[in-house]
Structure formats: C-alpha cells, structure tokens
Design a protein around this motif. Structure first.
Motif, PDB file in Angstrom:
ATOM      1  N   UNK A   1       0.804  -1.207   0.000  1.00 33.90           N
ATOM      2  CA  UNK A   1       0.000   0.000   0.000  1.00 33.90           C
ATOM      3  C   UNK A   1       0.841   1.262   0.000  1.00 33.90           C
ATOM      4  N   UNK A   2       2.093   1.161   0.358  1.00 30.68           N
ATOM      5  CA  UNK A   2       2.953   2.344   0.391  1.00 30.68           C
ATOM      6  C   UNK A   2       3.277   2.843  -1.014  1.00 30.68           C
ATOM      7  N   UNK A   3       3.092   2.022  -2.029  1.00 26.83           N
ATOM      8  CA  UNK A   3       3.427   2.424  -3.386  1.00 26.83           C
ATOM      9  C   UNK A   3       2.358   3.329  -3.988  1.00 26.83           C
ATOM     10  N   UNK A   4       1.091   3.006  -3.805  1.00 32.72           N
ATOM     11  CA  UNK A   4       0.002   3.807  -4.364  1.00 32.72           C
ATOM     12  C   UNK A   4      -1.098   3.954  -3.320  1.00 32.72           C
ATOM     13  N   UNK A   5      -1.744   5.099  -3.332  1.00 36.13           N
ATOM     14  CA  UNK A   5      -2.839   5.320  -2.394  1.00 36.13           C
ATOM     15  C   UNK A   5      -4.094   4.619  -2.897  1.00 36.13           C
TER      16      UNK A   5
ATOM     17  N   UNK B   1      -6.399   1.010   1.417  1.00 39.52           N
ATOM     18  CA  UNK B   1      -7.441   1.806   2.064  1.00 39.52           C
ATOM     19  C   UNK B   1      -7.197   1.864   3.571  1.00 39.52           C
ATOM     20  N   UNK B   2      -7.428   3.030   4.165  1.00 34.46           N
ATOM     21  CA  UNK B   2      -7.260   3.118   5.617  1.00 34.46           C
ATOM     22  C   UNK B   2      -8.298   2.250   6.337  1.00 34.46           C
ATOM     23  N   UNK B   3      -7.886   1.682   7.441  1.00 33.91           N
ATOM     24  CA  UNK B   3      -8.804   0.846   8.220  1.00 33.91           C
ATOM     25  C   UNK B   3      -9.911   1.728   8.792  1.00 33.91           C
ATOM     26  N   UNK B   4     -11.161   1.255   8.752  1.00 38.80           N
ATOM     27  CA  UNK B   4     -12.258   2.059   9.311  1.00 38.80           C
ATOM     28  C   UNK B   4     -12.116   2.180  10.827  1.00 38.80           C
TER      29      UNK B   4
END
Length: 61
Positions: free
Chosen positions: A12-16, A54-57
């Motif tokens: 996930x650090x490569x693309x948002x 995706x950020x954790x809810x």
C-alpha cells in the motif's frame, strides 16, 4: 502496450487507495461496462490492492 497481470497485491505504500480507485474506474470506462476474462483478473488484482491501501475504518467505542 503489454501489461503483465500479477496475483500478488502491491504494498500500500506504493500507491494510495485513491490512485488505485482511479485505475479501477478507468478500467470500467475502457471496458464499456463488460469485462473480459483478462480485465476481470486485472479488476480483482486492483480491488485487492485498493483494499490493502485503504485506511482501516475507525471502530465506534
């Protein structure tokens, strides 16, 4: 242009998540709403990458 399909999720650090979501939207637009077998494989890879980025809810306390 030839794209090689991978079944591994990119870190996930490569693309948002937003960047991956834009690629998913572009894939659907290019396909005209009907995905080929190859496009479905790409879509599945992108969804996994999006989920990883995706950020954790937040949980309600």
């Amino acid at each position: 242009m030839l794209h090689i399909m991978s079944t591994t999720v990119e870190p996930s650090s490569e693309r948002s998540a937003a960047e991956v979501n834009e690629e998913i939207r572009a894939l659907w637009l290019r396909s005209g709403g009907t995905l080929s077998v190859e496009q479905r494989e790409e879509y599945q890879r992108l969804v996994l990458e999006w989920a990883a980025a995706a950020p954790a809810p937040e949980r309600a306390a």
